[in-house]
Design a protein around this motif. Structure first.
Motif, PDB file in Angstrom:
ATOM      1  N   GLU A 106       0.826  -1.211   0.000  1.00  0.00           N
ATOM      2  CA  GLU A 106       0.000   0.000   0.000  1.00  0.00           C
ATOM      3  C   GLU A 106       0.863   1.265   0.000  1.00  0.00           C
ATOM      4  N   LEU A 107       1.912   1.280   0.812  1.00  0.00           N
ATOM      5  CA  LEU A 107       2.802   2.440   0.839  1.00  0.00           C
ATOM      6  C   LEU A 107       3.533   2.617  -0.485  1.00  0.00           C
ATOM      7  N   ARG A 108       3.948   1.513  -1.090  1.00  0.00           N
ATOM      8  CA  ARG A 108       4.598   1.599  -2.412  1.00  0.00           C
ATOM      9  C   ARG A 108       3.645   2.179  -3.446  1.00  0.00           C
ATOM     10  N   ARG A 109       2.394   1.751  -3.406  1.00  0.00           N
ATOM     11  CA  ARG A 109       1.389   2.253  -4.344  1.00  0.00           C
ATOM     12  C   ARG A 109       1.172   3.748  -4.133  1.00  0.00           C
ATOM     13  N   GLN A 110       1.034   4.148  -2.876  1.00  0.00           N
ATOM     14  CA  GLN A 110       0.832   5.561  -2.564  1.00  0.00           C
ATOM     15  C   GLN A 110       2.029   6.404  -3.010  1.00  0.00           C
ATOM     16  N   TRP A 111       3.233   5.900  -2.789  1.00  0.00           N
ATOM     17  CA  TRP A 111       4.432   6.634  -3.179  1.00  0.00           C
ATOM     18  C   TRP A 111       4.505   6.784  -4.695  1.00  0.00           C
ATOM     19  N   LYS A 112       4.173   5.724  -5.406  1.00  0.00           N
ATOM     20  CA  LYS A 112       4.180   5.781  -6.868  1.00  0.00           C
ATOM     21  C   LYS A 112       3.168   6.805  -7.370  1.00  0.00           C
ATOM     22  N   GLU A 113       1.989   6.806  -6.800  1.00  0.00           N
ATOM     23  CA  GLU A 113       0.966   7.785  -7.176  1.00  0.00           C
ATOM     24  C   GLU A 113       1.444   9.206  -6.891  1.00  0.00           C
ATOM     25  N   HIS A 114       2.048   9.394  -5.733  1.00  0.00           N
ATOM     26  CA  HIS A 114       2.552  10.713  -5.357  1.00  0.00           C
ATOM     27  C   HIS A 114       3.595  11.201  -6.365  1.00  0.00           C
ATOM     28  N   LYS A 115       4.532  10.341  -6.717  1.00  0.00           N
ATOM     29  CA  LYS A 115       5.572  10.711  -7.678  1.00  0.00           C
ATOM     30  C   LYS A 115       4.972  11.059  -9.031  1.00  0.00           C
ATOM     31  N   GLN A 116       3.996  10.283  -9.469  1.00  0.00           N
ATOM     32  CA  GLN A 116       3.367  10.544 -10.763  1.00  0.00           C
ATOM     33  C   GLN A 116       2.603  11.859 -10.765  1.00  0.00           C
ATOM     34  N   LYS A 117       1.880  12.154  -9.690  1.00  0.00           N
ATOM     35  CA  LYS A 117       1.138  13.420  -9.587  1.00  0.00           C
ATOM     36  C   LYS A 117       2.105  14.604  -9.567  1.00  0.00           C
ATOM     37  N   ALA A 118       3.160  14.484  -8.787  1.00  0.00           N
ATOM     38  CA  ALA A 118       4.147  15.563  -8.711  1.00  0.00           C
ATOM     39  C   ALA A 118       4.805  15.777 -10.069  1.00  0.00           C
ATOM     40  N   ALA A 119       5.104  14.691 -10.755  1.00  0.00           N
ATOM     41  CA  ALA A 119       5.735  14.798 -12.070  1.00  0.00           C
ATOM     42  C   ALA A 119       4.809  15.481 -13.059  1.00  0.00           C
ATOM     43  N   ALA A 120       3.549  15.114 -13.015  1.00  0.00           N
ATOM     44  CA  ALA A 120       2.576  15.702 -13.944  1.00  0.00           C
ATOM     45  C   ALA A 120       2.382  17.185 -13.666  1.00  0.00           C
ATOM     46  N   SER A 121       2.315  17.565 -12.411  1.00  0.00           N
ATOM     47  CA  SER A 121       2.060  18.966 -12.077  1.00  0.00           C
ATOM     48  C   SER A 121       3.309  19.842 -12.221  1.00  0.00           C
ATOM     49  N   GLU A 122       4.491  19.253 -12.048  1.00  0.00           N
ATOM     50  CA  GLU A 122       5.727  20.039 -12.097  1.00  0.00           C
ATOM     51  C   GLU A 122       6.520  19.807 -13.370  1.00  0.00           C
ATOM     52  N   GLY A 123       6.066  18.893 -14.210  1.00  0.00           N
ATOM     53  CA  GLY A 123       6.698  18.661 -15.503  1.00  0.00           C
ATOM     54  C   GLY A 123       8.088  18.059 -15.453  1.00  0.00           C
ATOM     55  N   TYR A 124       8.268  17.003 -14.683  1.00  0.00           N
ATOM     56  CA  TYR A 124       9.552  16.309 -14.673  1.00  0.00           C
ATOM     57  C   TYR A 124       9.338  14.806 -14.746  1.00  0.00           C
ATOM     58  N   ASP A 125      10.411  14.087 -15.029  1.00  0.00           N
ATOM     59  CA  ASP A 125      10.376  12.635 -15.128  1.00  0.00           C
ATOM     60  C   ASP A 125      10.524  12.051 -13.726  1.00  0.00           C
ATOM     61  N   PRO A 126       9.523  11.321 -13.218  1.00  0.00           N
ATOM     62  CA  PRO A 126       9.606  10.793 -11.856  1.00  0.00           C
ATOM     63  C   PRO A 126      10.695   9.740 -11.672  1.00  0.00           C
ATOM     64  N   GLU A 127      11.181   9.180 -12.765  1.00  0.00           N
ATOM     65  CA  GLU A 127      12.239   8.170 -12.659  1.00  0.00           C
ATOM     66  C   GLU A 127      13.624   8.798 -12.603  1.00  0.00           C
ATOM     67  N   TYR A 128      13.743  10.069 -13.004  1.00  0.00           N
ATOM     68  CA  TYR A 128      15.021  10.744 -12.983  1.00  0.00           C
ATOM     69  C   TYR A 128      15.149  11.518 -11.688  1.00  0.00           C
ATOM     70  N   ASP A 129      16.189  11.239 -10.929  1.00  0.00           N
ATOM     71  CA  ASP A 129      16.344  11.885  -9.625  1.00  0.00           C
ATOM     72  C   ASP A 129      17.434  12.958  -9.604  1.00  0.00           C
ATOM     73  N   GLY A 130      18.037  13.216 -10.756  1.00  0.00           N
ATOM     74  CA  GLY A 130      19.038  14.274 -10.837  1.00  0.00           C
ATOM     75  C   GLY A 130      20.435  13.837 -10.514  1.00  0.00           C
ATOM     76  N   ALA A 131      20.617  12.645  -9.989  1.00  0.00           N
ATOM     77  CA  ALA A 131      21.943  12.160  -9.655  1.00  0.00           C
ATOM     78  C   ALA A 131      22.574  11.523 -10.879  1.00  0.00           C
ATOM     79  N   GLU A 132      23.721  11.993 -11.254  1.00  0.00           N
ATOM     80  CA  GLU A 132      24.427  11.429 -12.399  1.00  0.00           C
ATOM     81  C   GLU A 132      25.293  10.273 -11.921  1.00  0.00           C
ATOM     82  N   PRO A 133      25.269   9.161 -12.653  1.00  0.00           N
ATOM     83  CA  PRO A 133      26.120   8.027 -12.236  1.00  0.00           C
ATOM     84  C   PRO A 133      27.584   8.327 -12.414  1.00  0.00           C
TER      85      PRO A 133
END
Length: 133
Positions: A106-133
């Motif tokens: 349930e927490l994983r599902r909620q977190w995924k939903e949160h990331k997707q909503k934030a990405a949609a509203s802020e226009g970023y890729d939820p899978e990209y965290d900004g850290a370069e390998p």
């Protein structure tokens, strides 16, 4: 392997264990390559932290490319955290591990939903965290 996996506490290692006390200069070239994000702080890590990182470096060649990229991003993120942030991450991981499988899902599902909503509203890729390998 999740970020929490990187920070999970390993208490079964004796501080006198040679593997726990290996310096950056004593690492193999392969270990240094994998653990590069931790180079500047390696010699200050606690023995159990070094051992955990050595375990990651050992398993790294067996991982697929996607998992290797994820590990690299997480090591970069971990290296940028303060000791306080790391301790909090460890505590959250331990709390999460004590939950039932249903609650974890349930927490994983909620977190995924949160990331997707934030990405949609802020226009970023939820899978990209900004850290370069």
């Amino acid at each position: 392997m999740a970020m929490a996996d990187i920070g999970a506490i390993k208490n079964d290692l004796s501080p006198t264990d040679p593997a726990a006390n290996v310096t950056w200069a004593e690492l193999t070239a392969q270990q240094r390559t994998v653990l590069t994000p931790l180079k500047s702080e390696w010699d200050t890590l606690r023995p159990w932290q070094r051992e955990k990182m050595l375990d990651i470096a050992k398993e790294y060649p067996k991982m697929d490319a996607q998992k290797q990229q994820r590990i690299q991003r997480q090591l970069v993120k971990w290296s940028r955290m303060t000791p306080y942030e790391r301790e909090n991450a460890r505590k959250r991981y331990q709390q999460f591990q004590s939950l039932s499988p249903e609650k974890k899902d349930e927490l994983r599902r909620q977190w995924k939903e949160h990331k997707q909503k934030a990405a949609a509203s802020e226009g970023y890729d939820p899978e990209y965290d900004g850290a370069e390998p």
